[in-house]
Design a protein around this motif. Sequence first.
Motif, PDB file in Angstrom:
ATOM      1  N   GLU A 245       0.807  -1.219   0.000  1.00  0.00           N
ATOM      2  CA  GLU A 245       0.000   0.000   0.000  1.00  0.00           C
ATOM      3  C   GLU A 245       0.845   1.276   0.000  1.00  0.00           C
ATOM      4  OE1 GLU A 245      -3.172   0.158  -0.448  1.00  0.00           O
ATOM      5  OE2 GLU A 245      -3.488  -2.018  -0.375  1.00  0.00           O
ATOM      6  N   ILE A 246       2.143   1.156   0.190  1.00  0.00           N
ATOM      7  CA  ILE A 246       2.995   2.344   0.194  1.00  0.00           C
ATOM      8  C   ILE A 246       3.101   2.880  -1.224  1.00  0.00           C
ATOM      9  CG2 ILE A 246       5.338   3.202   0.616  1.00  0.00           C
ATOM     10  CD1 ILE A 246       5.505   1.250   2.921  1.00  0.00           C
ATOM     11  N   PRO A 247       2.647   4.117  -1.482  1.00  0.00           N
ATOM     12  CA  PRO A 247       2.527   4.600  -2.858  1.00  0.00           C
ATOM     13  C   PRO A 247       3.848   4.813  -3.571  1.00  0.00           C
ATOM     14  CG  PRO A 247       1.997   6.346  -1.288  1.00  0.00           C
ATOM     15  CD  PRO A 247       2.137   5.087  -0.500  1.00  0.00           C
ATOM     16  N   ASP A 248       4.892   5.217  -2.836  1.00  0.00           N
ATOM     17  CA  ASP A 248       6.168   5.525  -3.486  1.00  0.00           C
ATOM     18  C   ASP A 248       7.313   5.085  -2.567  1.00  0.00           C
ATOM     19  OD1 ASP A 248       8.364   6.483  -4.814  1.00  0.00           O
ATOM     20  OD2 ASP A 248       7.761   8.587  -4.805  1.00  0.00           O
ATOM     21  N   PRO A 249       7.813   3.850  -2.744  1.00  0.00           N
ATOM     22  CA  PRO A 249       8.893   3.358  -1.881  1.00  0.00           C
ATOM     23  C   PRO A 249      10.170   4.172  -1.985  1.00  0.00           C
ATOM     24  CG  PRO A 249       7.819   1.551  -3.043  1.00  0.00           C
ATOM     25  CD  PRO A 249       7.324   2.812  -3.664  1.00  0.00           C
ATOM     26  N   ALA A 250      10.319   4.937  -3.057  1.00  0.00           N
ATOM     27  CA  ALA A 250      11.500   5.787  -3.175  1.00  0.00           C
ATOM     28  C   ALA A 250      11.391   7.008  -2.260  1.00  0.00           C
ATOM     29  CB  ALA A 250      11.692   6.228  -4.625  1.00  0.00           C
ATOM     30  N   PHE A 251      10.164   7.409  -1.950  1.00  0.00           N
ATOM     31  CA  PHE A 251       9.945   8.564  -1.071  1.00  0.00           C
ATOM     32  C   PHE A 251       9.902   8.122   0.379  1.00  0.00           C
ATOM     33  CE2 PHE A 251       7.107  11.462   1.248  1.00  0.00           C
ATOM     34  CZ  PHE A 251       7.778  12.664   1.050  1.00  0.00           C
ATOM     35  N   PHE A 252       9.140   7.054   0.662  1.00  0.00           N
ATOM     36  CA  PHE A 252       9.078   6.487   2.010  1.00  0.00           C
ATOM     37  C   PHE A 252       9.488   5.032   1.921  1.00  0.00           C
ATOM     38  CE2 PHE A 252       7.366   4.380   5.668  1.00  0.00           C
ATOM     39  CZ  PHE A 252       7.500   5.305   6.686  1.00  0.00           C
ATOM     40  N   ASN A 253      10.628   4.726   2.504  1.00  0.00           N
ATOM     41  CA  ASN A 253      11.221   3.395   2.414  1.00  0.00           C
ATOM     42  C   ASN A 253      10.452   2.406   3.304  1.00  0.00           C
ATOM     43  OD1 ASN A 253      12.816   1.117   2.406  1.00  0.00           O
ATOM     44  ND2 ASN A 253      14.742   2.232   2.657  1.00  0.00           N
ATOM     45  N   PRO A 254       9.835   1.373   2.733  1.00  0.00           N
ATOM     46  CA  PRO A 254       9.095   0.408   3.562  1.00  0.00           C
ATOM     47  C   PRO A 254       9.971  -0.334   4.563  1.00  0.00           C
ATOM     48  CG  PRO A 254       9.281  -0.366   1.297  1.00  0.00           C
ATOM     49  CD  PRO A 254       9.738   1.052   1.302  1.00  0.00           C
ATOM     50  N   ASP A 255      11.267  -0.388   4.314  1.00  0.00           N
ATOM     51  CA  ASP A 255      12.167  -1.047   5.267  1.00  0.00           C
ATOM     52  C   ASP A 255      12.211  -0.303   6.597  1.00  0.00           C
ATOM     53  OD1 ASP A 255      12.735  -3.007   3.452  1.00  0.00           O
ATOM     54  OD2 ASP A 255      14.601  -2.110   2.751  1.00  0.00           O
ATOM     55  N   TRP A 256      11.852   0.998   6.593  1.00  0.00           N
ATOM     56  CA  TRP A 256      11.791   1.740   7.858  1.00  0.00           C
ATOM     57  C   TRP A 256      10.718   1.142   8.763  1.00  0.00           C
ATOM     58  CZ3 TRP A 256      11.469   7.164   5.129  1.00  0.00           C
ATOM     59  CH2 TRP A 256      12.717   7.473   4.572  1.00  0.00           C
ATOM     60  N   ILE A 257       9.593   0.769   8.173  1.00  0.00           N
ATOM     61  CA  ILE A 257       8.521   0.141   8.948  1.00  0.00           C
ATOM     62  C   ILE A 257       8.954  -1.245   9.419  1.00  0.00           C
ATOM     63  CG2 ILE A 257       6.168  -0.765   8.868  1.00  0.00           C
ATOM     64  CD1 ILE A 257       5.415   1.462   6.976  1.00  0.00           C
ATOM     65  N   ALA A 258       9.531  -2.011   8.509  1.00  0.00           N
ATOM     66  CA  ALA A 258       9.975  -3.364   8.857  1.00  0.00           C
ATOM     67  C   ALA A 258      10.980  -3.326  10.002  1.00  0.00           C
ATOM     68  CB  ALA A 258      10.570  -4.040   7.630  1.00  0.00           C
ATOM     69  N   GLN A 259      11.885  -2.369   9.970  1.00  0.00           N
ATOM     70  CA  GLN A 259      12.885  -2.230  11.031  1.00  0.00           C
ATOM     71  C   GLN A 259      12.207  -1.902  12.366  1.00  0.00           C
ATOM     72  OE1 GLN A 259      16.104   0.533  10.153  1.00  0.00           O
ATOM     73  NE2 GLN A 259      16.363   1.035  12.302  1.00  0.00           N
ATOM     74  N   TYR A 260      11.242  -0.993  12.344  1.00  0.00           N
ATOM     75  CA  TYR A 260      10.534  -0.644  13.573  1.00  0.00           C
ATOM     76  C   TYR A 260       9.797  -1.860  14.133  1.00  0.00           C
ATOM     77  CZ  TYR A 260       7.089   1.406  16.726  1.00  0.00           C
ATOM     78  OH  TYR A 260       6.310   1.686  17.816  1.00  0.00           O
TER      79      TYR A 260
END
Length: 299
Positions: A245-260
């Motif tokens: 659902e993350i619209p632009d992984p280049a703008f908001f890195n999904p790995d930041w969520i995974a790390q949290y």
Amino acid sequence: MSHSVCLFAYHDPAGTLAPHTRHLLNQIADCGFEIHVAVSSLSPQDHQGLENLKRSFTSGPTPVKAKLYPRENAGLDFGSWQELLKQHCDEGADEILFANDSVFGPMAPLSPIVTRMRAEQHPIWGMVRSEAINRHLQSWFLVMSRQAFEHPAIQRVFRQPFCEMSKPEIVLHGELGLGLAMQAAEMDMAASWSGTRGIARLLAINPMHTDWRAVLRSGKAPFIKTELLRDNPSGIPSVHLWRQEIPDPAFFNPDWIAQYLANHPPRAQYKKAGFRARLVQAIASEDRLHALPALLLGR
């Protein structure tokens, strides 16, 4: 010349700045806000810890320009904002943003949203309006003009002893209390995103949980609550599919969520919601055409 400040409530026992929070703070700064951070995970006497956190803020390719204020961990976000107000961090500001670190995002640039809402000249506006219990603006991103903030009804809310309250009391007297204060002051509850279904008020649902996909996909509030992905207390279906659902992984890195999520396991106080409760949530959702099949098929 206008002066805008952000009073930011921050808590991370690790004593570092999480990348998703760094992203949020930089997006807030890009909107012209001077940032003041209440750090409730550090004792005011922990000078070394404060220096380490300052280095975390200023290091890396995207340093954050902010003033840090360590405080005892009490009162949650309202207690943190009280501390920053006590430190006169709002002095000279004609626009005050109250925000905290309880969200992932923004997942699209924040500036167009803030610019649009500023142009509408609301005395108070929030990112998301909720109908739960009573109509109110969710406090994790809430903007007030100086005149609105100084209204006696609003001031009465901020003068309460939040540091002596439990979390449910803080929600009741803080976030919900602000909604009642705005009604008493006859202030419109403008929000970038608000739901359209009256059933939301009847069932007291949290749109950032029940309607998370609809809110995110609208582009009007490109955030996901950390509590939803970490704990999912209402048992919302398909939350595990958040990455797509993350619209632009280049703008908001999904790995930041995974790390949290890897560093913050689900909290034990939440019991898994029963099927009936999850069915009610799905029916009440703005996104019910997706939520109902997902629930029934166990996705």
